[in-house]
Structures are given as C-alpha cells and as structure tokens.
Scaffold this motif. Structure first.
Motif, mmCIF file in Angstrom:
data_model
loop_
_atom_site.group_PDB
_atom_site.id
_atom_site.type_symbol
_atom_site.label_atom_id
_atom_site.label_comp_id
_atom_site.label_asym_id
_atom_site.label_seq_id
_atom_site.Cartn_x
_atom_site.Cartn_y
_atom_site.Cartn_z
ATOM 1 N N PHE A 105 0.841 -1.185 0.000
ATOM 2 C CA PHE A 105 0.000 0.000 0.000
ATOM 3 C C PHE A 105 0.872 1.228 0.000
ATOM 4 O O PHE A 105 2.051 1.182 0.356
ATOM 5 C CB PHE A 105 -0.962 0.002 1.200
ATOM 6 C CG PHE A 105 -0.286 0.107 2.543
ATOM 7 C CD1 PHE A 105 -0.119 1.345 3.142
ATOM 8 C CD2 PHE A 105 0.161 -1.012 3.217
ATOM 9 C CE1 PHE A 105 0.493 1.459 4.382
ATOM 10 C CE2 PHE A 105 0.772 -0.906 4.459
ATOM 11 C CZ PHE A 105 0.941 0.325 5.029
ATOM 12 N N THR A 106 0.279 2.346 -0.454
ATOM 13 C CA THR A 106 1.026 3.582 -0.613
ATOM 14 C C THR A 106 0.805 4.491 0.581
ATOM 15 O O THR A 106 -0.327 4.772 0.950
ATOM 16 C CB THR A 106 0.608 4.314 -1.894
ATOM 17 O OG1 THR A 106 0.870 3.453 -3.005
ATOM 18 C CG2 THR A 106 1.396 5.600 -2.069
ATOM 19 N N ALA A 107 1.864 4.941 1.207
ATOM 20 C CA ALA A 107 1.805 5.918 2.289
ATOM 21 C C ALA A 107 2.499 7.177 1.786
ATOM 22 O O ALA A 107 3.718 7.262 1.780
ATOM 23 C CB ALA A 107 2.493 5.385 3.544
ATOM 24 N N GLY A 108 1.679 8.138 1.313
ATOM 25 C CA GLY A 108 2.246 9.309 0.661
ATOM 26 C C GLY A 108 2.868 8.871 -0.655
ATOM 27 O O GLY A 108 2.222 8.258 -1.485
ATOM 28 N N ALA A 109 4.150 9.148 -0.844
ATOM 29 C CA ALA A 109 4.832 8.736 -2.072
ATOM 30 C C ALA A 109 5.600 7.436 -1.854
ATOM 31 O O ALA A 109 6.301 6.961 -2.735
ATOM 32 C CB ALA A 109 5.777 9.844 -2.519
ATOM 33 N N ARG A 110 5.459 6.821 -0.683
ATOM 34 C CA ARG A 110 6.268 5.669 -0.305
ATOM 35 C C ARG A 110 5.418 4.412 -0.294
ATOM 36 O O ARG A 110 4.306 4.384 0.197
ATOM 37 C CB ARG A 110 6.832 5.933 1.108
ATOM 38 C CG ARG A 110 8.010 5.085 1.491
ATOM 39 C CD ARG A 110 8.680 5.677 2.728
ATOM 40 N NE ARG A 110 7.714 6.073 3.732
ATOM 41 C CZ ARG A 110 7.157 5.225 4.592
ATOM 42 N NH1 ARG A 110 7.435 3.953 4.554
ATOM 43 N NH2 ARG A 110 6.294 5.672 5.506
ATOM 44 N N LYS A 111 5.942 3.326 -0.866
ATOM 45 C CA LYS A 111 5.230 2.054 -0.866
ATOM 46 C C LYS A 111 5.717 1.208 0.298
ATOM 47 O O LYS A 111 6.916 1.097 0.529
ATOM 48 C CB LYS A 111 5.430 1.322 -2.195
ATOM 49 C CG LYS A 111 4.774 2.015 -3.383
ATOM 50 C CD LYS A 111 4.931 1.194 -4.644
ATOM 51 C CE LYS A 111 4.301 1.895 -5.847
ATOM 52 N NZ LYS A 111 2.868 2.060 -5.728
ATOM 53 N N TYR A 134 -8.872 4.044 5.595
ATOM 54 C CA TYR A 134 -7.825 3.931 4.580
ATOM 55 C C TYR A 134 -8.305 3.173 3.346
ATOM 56 O O TYR A 134 -7.689 3.264 2.290
ATOM 57 C CB TYR A 134 -6.600 3.225 5.166
ATOM 58 C CG TYR A 134 -5.833 4.079 6.148
ATOM 59 C CD1 TYR A 134 -5.111 5.188 5.726
ATOM 60 C CD2 TYR A 134 -5.822 3.762 7.503
ATOM 61 C CE1 TYR A 134 -4.401 5.971 6.622
ATOM 62 C CE2 TYR A 134 -5.112 4.536 8.412
ATOM 63 C CZ TYR A 134 -4.406 5.637 7.971
ATOM 64 O OH TYR A 134 -3.705 6.406 8.864
ATOM 65 N N GLY A 135 -9.381 2.444 3.472
ATOM 66 C CA GLY A 135 -9.870 1.650 2.350
ATOM 67 C C GLY A 135 -10.911 2.356 1.517
ATOM 68 O O GLY A 135 -11.556 1.720 0.669
ATOM 69 N N THR A 168 -12.299 6.183 -0.662
ATOM 70 C CA THR A 168 -11.881 7.407 -1.345
ATOM 71 C C THR A 168 -13.017 8.428 -1.302
ATOM 72 O O THR A 168 -14.175 8.072 -1.056
ATOM 73 C CB THR A 168 -11.516 7.138 -2.811
ATOM 74 O OG1 THR A 168 -12.696 6.738 -3.529
ATOM 75 C CG2 THR A 168 -10.454 6.058 -2.928
ATOM 76 N N ASP A 169 -12.676 9.689 -1.586
ATOM 77 C CA ASP A 169 -13.673 10.757 -1.615
ATOM 78 C C ASP A 169 -14.798 10.427 -2.590
ATOM 79 O O ASP A 169 -15.981 10.582 -2.289
ATOM 80 C CB ASP A 169 -13.032 12.087 -2.037
ATOM 81 C CG ASP A 169 -11.915 12.518 -1.107
ATOM 82 O OD1 ASP A 169 -11.933 12.110 0.065
ATOM 83 O OD2 ASP A 169 -11.032 13.263 -1.566
ATOM 84 N N GLU A 170 -14.410 9.982 -3.779
ATOM 85 C CA GLU A 170 -15.397 9.718 -4.830
ATOM 86 C C GLU A 170 -16.332 8.582 -4.461
ATOM 87 O O GLU A 170 -17.513 8.595 -4.824
ATOM 88 C CB GLU A 170 -14.677 9.396 -6.149
ATOM 89 C CG GLU A 170 -13.972 10.584 -6.785
ATOM 90 C CD GLU A 170 -12.614 10.887 -6.157
ATOM 91 O OE1 GLU A 170 -12.012 11.914 -6.507
ATOM 92 O OE2 GLU A 170 -12.158 10.095 -5.288
ATOM 93 N N GLU A 171 -15.825 7.581 -3.749
ATOM 94 C CA GLU A 171 -16.682 6.461 -3.333
ATOM 95 C C GLU A 171 -17.703 6.904 -2.303
ATOM 96 O O GLU A 171 -18.848 6.449 -2.309
ATOM 97 C CB GLU A 171 -15.822 5.327 -2.772
ATOM 98 C CG GLU A 171 -15.001 4.594 -3.815
ATOM 99 C CD GLU A 171 -14.002 3.639 -3.200
ATOM 100 O OE1 GLU A 171 -13.464 2.806 -3.945
ATOM 101 O OE2 GLU A 171 -13.751 3.722 -1.975
ATOM 102 N N VAL A 172 -17.286 7.770 -1.390
ATOM 103 C CA VAL A 172 -18.194 8.206 -0.320
ATOM 104 C C VAL A 172 -19.211 9.205 -0.857
ATOM 105 O O VAL A 172 -20.410 9.113 -0.586
ATOM 106 C CB VAL A 172 -17.392 8.815 0.847
ATOM 107 C CG1 VAL A 172 -18.338 9.394 1.894
ATOM 108 C CG2 VAL A 172 -16.508 7.746 1.480
ATOM 109 N N LEU A 173 -18.739 10.191 -1.619
ATOM 110 C CA LEU A 173 -19.636 11.203 -2.193
ATOM 111 C C LEU A 173 -20.024 10.769 -3.611
ATOM 112 O O LEU A 173 -19.833 11.483 -4.593
ATOM 113 C CB LEU A 173 -18.927 12.562 -2.218
ATOM 114 C CG LEU A 173 -18.458 13.094 -0.861
ATOM 115 C CD1 LEU A 173 -17.619 14.354 -1.039
ATOM 116 C CD2 LEU A 173 -19.636 13.380 0.061
#
Length: 204
Positions: A6-12, A59-60, A62-67
């Motif tokens: 998973f991605t944390a910021g720019a870090r995997k 964390y699972g 996204t904005d688009e999924e909720v709205l």
C-alpha cells in the motif's frame, strides 16, 4: 490483503500480516509490564487487530466512493446547506490516543446536492485514520470542493484530545477548534459569520 503493498504518501510499504500485527501487540503488552500469556490477555492481540480493522477502516475508501451520488433535480436550490453536530472518533497520529468531537459542514451547491448522510460519511472516513485535527479539517474541506465543486464550503471541527487529557499536560475538558473556508466563505466575511451563527443555533 495481508501481504498487499500500500502507498503511504509517495512511499510504498508492505502491509504486515495478521500474525505479525498480533505479535506486535504481544510485544507492547509485555513492554507495558504485563504477561501476554495471562488468561485475561491471551486473546487480546486478536481483539486489538480486529478492532484496528474497524477503527482505521478509512484507509480503504476514497472521496469519490463516499460522495458517490449527486442529486441534480432539486428545483434549482442554490442556498446554504448545513449539517452540524456530526459526531466522530479519531486517533492522534502522534500518540495513537483518541480524540473525540463533532464536525459542522456547510456548502453552497452549484450543479446539485449530495445526500446529507454522505457528509457524515466523509467525516467518518477521514476520522478513521491516524490523524491530526488540522489535517482532517483540510481533508474534509478538500473532498467537498473536489467532488461537489460548490460555490463555497465551510468546515469546522471541535474536539477533545485525550493525549492532552490523559498524559502530558493532563488538562481534561480542553477543546480544540479548527476551521477551513473556501469559495464565497473565504472571500466574504458575512458568509463566515452566518455559518458560525447557524452552527451555534443563533440564526438562519
């Protein structure tokens, strides 16, 4: 899922397995001075890991999924929409101790409105992550701006931080207030004042 990247910021980062997470909880129990093999604590690592899946479920999403659904057939309604006193529970990213409060969200719609429960869900999504109150305020505001594209949005969050009440300075009852304004709320002080009055129940 356990071994997913998973991605944390720019870090995997590799997601630890459930077994590794439970072992970490056992280590923390021992570090606290307890015996993780004591009867009352034997199943605690499993319970904690299961609780974490719920407490940090944001964390699972996204904005688009909720709205995810905007209603355009609202007879041209373009006036202020306010949902206030949305309760939430989150965890401070510095000490992983809860902070508890309520959020107030207002926006002026343009092309349509979102279901009122969705505003509560966007608060819930960001609250169920390791957070700072300031970051959470900005994230909720950004999500509304990005997905709904309103004429203006206002977000105000009030919370008590248990890392301040239970440890450190130990001042229970102290509250922290953060706010963010965009669009017409940012440029027009009268809109900010109207929002604050309505949040406090002092006007319409």
């Amino acid at each position: 899922m356990d071994d997913a990247i998973f991605t944390a910021g720019a870090r995997k980062t590799r997601r630890p397995s459930r077994e590794e997470a439970e072992a970490a909880v056992r280590t923390l129990i021992a570090y606290a001075g307890e015996d993780p093999d004591r009867e009352g604590l034997l199943d605690t690592p499993k319970r904690v890991v299961k609780a974490y899946a719920e407490l940090f479920s944001g964390y699972g999403q996204t904005d688009e999924e909720v709205l995810d659904r905007i209603f355009s057939e609202v007879a041209g309604y373009e006036e202020l929409i306010l949902v206030r006193d949305i309760p939430f529970y989150s965890h401070c990213e510095h000490h992983m101790v809860p902070f508890i409060g309520k959020a107030h969200i207002a926006y002026y719609p343009t092309t349509g409105v979102v279901g009122l429960s969705k505003l509560a869900r966007i608060v819930e999504m960001y609250a169920r992550r390791l957070q700072t109150q300031e970051t959470m305020t900005a994230q909720v505001s950004n999500a509304i701006d990005k997905v709904l594209k309103p004429r203006g949005a206002a977000v105000l969050i009030e919370a008590e931080h248990l890392c301040m009440a239970m440890r450190g300075v130990q001042k229970p009852g102290a509250s922290t207030v953060t706010a963010r304004f965009t669009g017409c709320f940012k440029t027009d002080p009268t809109e900010q004042a109207r929002f604050m009055m309505m949040v406090r129940g002092e006007g319409k």
